[in-house]
Design an enzyme around this catalytic site. Sequence first.
Site, PDB file in Angstrom:
ATOM      1  N   CYS A   1     -23.953 -14.855 -27.159  1.00 45.45           N
ATOM      2  CA  CYS A   1     -24.494 -14.901 -28.516  1.00 45.45           C
ATOM      3  C   CYS A   1     -24.589 -16.319 -29.077  1.00 45.45           C
ATOM      4  O   CYS A   1     -25.124 -16.528 -30.164  1.00 45.45           O
ATOM      5  CB  CYS A   1     -23.681 -14.008 -29.447  1.00 45.45           C
TER       6      CYS A   1
ATOM      7  N   CYS B   1     -20.470 -19.336 -26.867  1.00 45.82           N
ATOM      8  CA  CYS B   1     -20.481 -18.035 -26.193  1.00 45.82           C
ATOM      9  C   CYS B   1     -21.758 -17.918 -25.357  1.00 45.82           C
ATOM     10  O   CYS B   1     -22.855 -18.127 -25.879  1.00 45.82           O
ATOM     11  CB  CYS B   1     -20.421 -16.904 -27.214  1.00 45.82           C
TER      12      CYS B   1
ATOM     13  N   GLU C   1      12.577  -8.262  11.509  1.00 44.41           N
ATOM     14  CA  GLU C   1      11.562  -7.213  11.611  1.00 44.41           C
ATOM     15  C   GLU C   1      10.453  -7.443  10.602  1.00 44.41           C
ATOM     16  O   GLU C   1      10.612  -8.224   9.662  1.00 44.41           O
ATOM     17  CB  GLU C   1      12.196  -5.836  11.427  1.00 44.41           C
TER      18      GLU C   1
ATOM     19  N   LYS D   1       8.926 -14.153   2.674  1.00 46.15           N
ATOM     20  CA  LYS D   1       7.556 -13.744   2.326  1.00 46.15           C
ATOM     21  C   LYS D   1       6.542 -14.718   2.913  1.00 46.15           C
ATOM     22  O   LYS D   1       6.684 -15.935   2.777  1.00 46.15           O
ATOM     23  CB  LYS D   1       7.398 -13.727   0.801  1.00 46.15           C
TER      24      LYS D   1
ATOM     25  N   TYR E   1      12.917   2.031   8.915  1.00 42.80           N
ATOM     26  CA  TYR E   1      13.639   0.797   9.219  1.00 42.80           C
ATOM     27  C   TYR E   1      15.114   0.777   8.796  1.00 42.80           C
ATOM     28  O   TYR E   1      15.736  -0.273   8.804  1.00 42.80           O
ATOM     29  CB  TYR E   1      12.919  -0.412   8.630  1.00 42.80           C
TER      30      TYR E   1
ATOM     31  N   CYS F   1     -14.782 -15.762 -28.261  1.00 46.99           N
ATOM     32  CA  CYS F   1     -15.943 -15.785 -29.143  1.00 46.99           C
ATOM     33  C   CYS F   1     -15.574 -15.018 -30.405  1.00 46.99           C
ATOM     34  O   CYS F   1     -15.249 -13.841 -30.340  1.00 46.99           O
ATOM     35  CB  CYS F   1     -17.122 -15.124 -28.431  1.00 46.99           C
TER      36      CYS F   1
ATOM     37  N   CYS G   1     -21.516  -9.638 -31.113  1.00 51.67           N
ATOM     38  CA  CYS G   1     -21.682 -10.163 -29.758  1.00 51.67           C
ATOM     39  C   CYS G   1     -21.696  -8.955 -28.797  1.00 51.67           C
ATOM     40  O   CYS G   1     -20.725  -8.198 -28.730  1.00 51.67           O
ATOM     41  CB  CYS G   1     -20.529 -11.120 -29.451  1.00 51.67           C
TER      42      CYS G   1
ATOM     43  N   LYS H   1       8.034  -6.946   7.527  1.00 48.46           N
ATOM     44  CA  LYS H   1       8.164  -6.373   6.187  1.00 48.46           C
ATOM     45  C   LYS H   1       6.861  -5.663   5.881  1.00 48.46           C
ATOM     46  O   LYS H   1       5.830  -6.295   5.654  1.00 48.46           O
ATOM     47  CB  LYS H   1       8.452  -7.463   5.165  1.00 48.46           C
TER      48      LYS H   1
ATOM     49  N   ASP I   1       4.091  -3.616   3.945  1.00 55.12           N
ATOM     50  CA  ASP I   1       3.672  -3.670   2.546  1.00 55.12           C
ATOM     51  C   ASP I   1       3.108  -2.323   2.098  1.00 55.12           C
ATOM     52  O   ASP I   1       1.903  -2.118   2.037  1.00 55.12           O
ATOM     53  CB  ASP I   1       2.625  -4.782   2.382  1.00 55.12           C
TER      54      ASP I   1
HETATM   55  S1  IVH Z   1      15.258  -2.941   4.465  1.00 53.03           S
HETATM   56  C1  IVH Z   1      18.895  -2.802   1.871  1.00 53.03           C
HETATM   57  N1  IVH Z   1      13.262  -3.357   6.124  1.00 53.03           N
HETATM   58  O1  IVH Z   1      10.775  -4.250   1.204  1.00 53.03           O
HETATM   59  C2  IVH Z   1      17.735  -2.795   2.790  1.00 53.03           C
HETATM   60  N2  IVH Z   1      12.761  -3.110   3.807  1.00 53.03           N
HETATM   61  O2  IVH Z   1      12.118  -5.968  -1.039  1.00 53.03           O
HETATM   62  C3  IVH Z   1      16.469  -2.603   2.083  1.00 53.03           C
HETATM   63  N3  IVH Z   1      10.367  -3.209   3.284  1.00 53.03           N
HETATM   64  O3  IVH Z   1      12.271  -1.893  -0.869  1.00 53.03           O
HETATM   65  C4  IVH Z   1      15.279  -2.350   2.843  1.00 53.03           C
HETATM   66  N4  IVH Z   1       9.666  -3.496   5.353  1.00 53.03           N
HETATM   67  O4  IVH Z   1      10.217  -1.161   0.501  1.00 53.03           O
HETATM   68  C5  IVH Z   1      13.630  -3.167   4.845  1.00 53.03           C
HETATM   69  N5  IVH Z   1      11.601  -3.689   7.709  1.00 53.03           N
HETATM   70  C6  IVH Z   1      11.958  -3.492   6.435  1.00 53.03           C
HETATM   71  C7  IVH Z   1      11.017  -3.425   5.396  1.00 53.03           C
HETATM   72  C8  IVH Z   1      11.461  -3.245   4.079  1.00 53.03           C
HETATM   73  C9  IVH Z   1       9.306  -3.351   4.088  1.00 53.03           C
HETATM   74  C10 IVH Z   1      10.296  -3.083   1.816  1.00 53.03           C
HETATM   75  C11 IVH Z   1      11.111  -1.963   1.239  1.00 53.03           C
HETATM   76  C12 IVH Z   1      12.089  -2.612   0.300  1.00 53.03           C
HETATM   77  C13 IVH Z   1      11.470  -3.933   0.036  1.00 53.03           C
HETATM   78  C14 IVH Z   1      12.540  -4.969  -0.223  1.00 53.03           C
END
Ligand code: IVH
Length: 657
Positions: A411, A408, A111, A312, A225, A426, A432, A113, A115
């Site tokens: 000055c 610098c 899924e 990531k 999630y 500096c 300055c 992630k 942000d």
């Molecule tokens: S699962 C034990 N699912 O990422 C399960 N986390 O580094 C923990 N996050 O603290 C979370 N999208 O804030 C999960 N689809 C997703 C996510 C997700 C973003 C964030 C969440 C968590 C951090 C983990």
Amino acid sequence: MNEIERIIELRKQLHQHNYNYYVLSAPTISDKEFDMSLKELQELEEKHPEMFDANSPTQRVGSDLNEEFQTVAHIRPMLSLANTYNIEEVRDFYQRVSDALHGQPFQVCAELKYDGLSISLHYHNGELRQAVTRGDGVQGDDVTANVRTIRSIPLVLNSDIIDIPEDFEIRGEILMPWSSFERLNKEREQNGEDLFANPRNAASGTLKSKNPKVVSQRGLDAYLYFLLGDDIPNEGHYENMNIARSWGFQVSRDMQLCNTLDELWEYITYWDTHRKELPVATDGIVIKVNSIAQQKALGMTAKSPRWAIAYKFQAEQASTILREVTFQVGRTGVVTPVANMDSVQLSGTMVHRATLHNADILASLDLHIGDRVLVEKGGEIIPKIVGKDDNFAQTNGTGSPIQFIQRCPVCGTALIRGEEEASHYCPNDLHCTPQIIGRLEHFVSRKAMNINLVGPELIQQYHRQGLLNDIADFYSITHDKKIADSIAQSTQVPFERVLFALGIRFVGEIAAKTLARKFKSIDNIMSATAEELLEVDGIGKVIAESVINYFASAENRTLIERLKNVGIQFTLSEEVLAAQSDTLSGQSIVISGVFTHHSRDEYKRIIEQHGGKNVGSISAKTSFILAGDNMGPAKLEKAQKLGVRIVSEEEFLGMIQ
Ligand code: IVH
């Protein structure tokens, strides 16, 4: 139907319309019809105050009342995830899972992630009870009033659905969509306010706002999630999330079950490009073993589950032409090279300046004016140049490589580089201009002397007029009564903040506090030797040297004299002195769990006030653990193994009386 029944009916209808609009994006009535029903409900609720319900659709607009956040313990700790950055690391994860499951087949759910910032929502009898931020994972802030204003979070679940557990927790991410983020920053720009660096900061700033009405107007969104509880409907995570969607939660439709690493990798590569089309920011993929029984079998480490991992994405990069490198002089004299480039779109914003950090980094990049360069924003505020864009070798710039400057730029003084330091600075700190202005600005800032009527513009103006050359000059400004009063008030600011306000290189808030508490007066600090300074916990060579240098200057000593004469606090206040002791001197103390008498931060302060040191993790050197309720099982186990003493809150308060 009487009015009470009508209230109940309208609430139910409006909850459904809200879900259709914000979660399904498929409204079945017009905005006008929605507003009319909402208005009718508002009027009926006013007539029937006994029917008040914090989860009514009318409450989405938030109240103007100031909300202080309570710290509350999580029912189950909120863990984080280990990160991976390439296919090998993902393969390792697969292998570890497979080994731990003794070769049993398993599926993973992949899924996005998101942000933003994680949130835990607690529902009881189909209604939102409490929303808590992650905090330190053990306890977080109760932000329920703010979360109620987020339209995609259901306040009341559809009562026609029968399989909703009486009690459950659902976790997810609060986000500010790109569109809301851009609108907000435009507004802030017009008002001359600081801009938010990215949607995550904006979402977090908004959720921590003490005013739910503000939150309601900021257009936050949420994706859920993770479903937790004793009566979770299904054995699979993916299936549970689909069920949660049917209960009214916004669950991503982009989750996918994968049977093989190949399938998973295909998903990852697909989303690495297509995530740019999403309305919200994402920074990776989360991979979870789907079966809850297998999750249980895998268990967790102290920090993160063994059944899930984050992959990531590489930070987004853009290619553009380098036009010029300028050198900026900061408050403490540090000179930073800055790249000026052709504007380019990067992670949703236009970028034309990037930091080149320092001489070493500049040299390693081997840049020429006209080079095509790659700029990156690693989810962070200031973009940086990561290198030349090799795909465009033919568009290399001309001339010799750009060199760091010797003098610098303001000055003309020859720059100095400390032995073990990365940056040049500096040394002409007293004369300055950017350093003078920077120090003046720092002096009035909120965490320093907090003189809020004097801002950067006024400082520039006074400096041009010759009224302000150093921080003591503030106290001679008399022509504007209001301003003079607000400056005069700052003579009450406690010593530790005054020490920070002086702007001694490397003496930040924490070092200033440490020094003030240890030495108790400016005179003691001024006469301290480097050895004496170094003896203090938290004061290293760099800070000690800088303090010695600062007070070695006759000009600085005169400055202190002048500040003394206008009544600035140069000794620790009676209260702070009275609250201090050496009871915990030399002890390393770990704080764990949830407390009733003081917050964690307060305990941290109390430990420091009594000469102790608060440390993060348990080791053989730990003197004791100050343990509240719900101390994590991993910590407990470790403490027992190492024979570290566990001290209760009451016992601790007894120790320091
Ligand atoms: S699962 C034990 N699912 O990422 C399960 N986390 O580094 C923990 N996050 O603290 C979370 N999208 O804030 C999960 N689809 C997703 C996510 C997700 C973003 C964030 C969440 C968590 C951090 C983990």
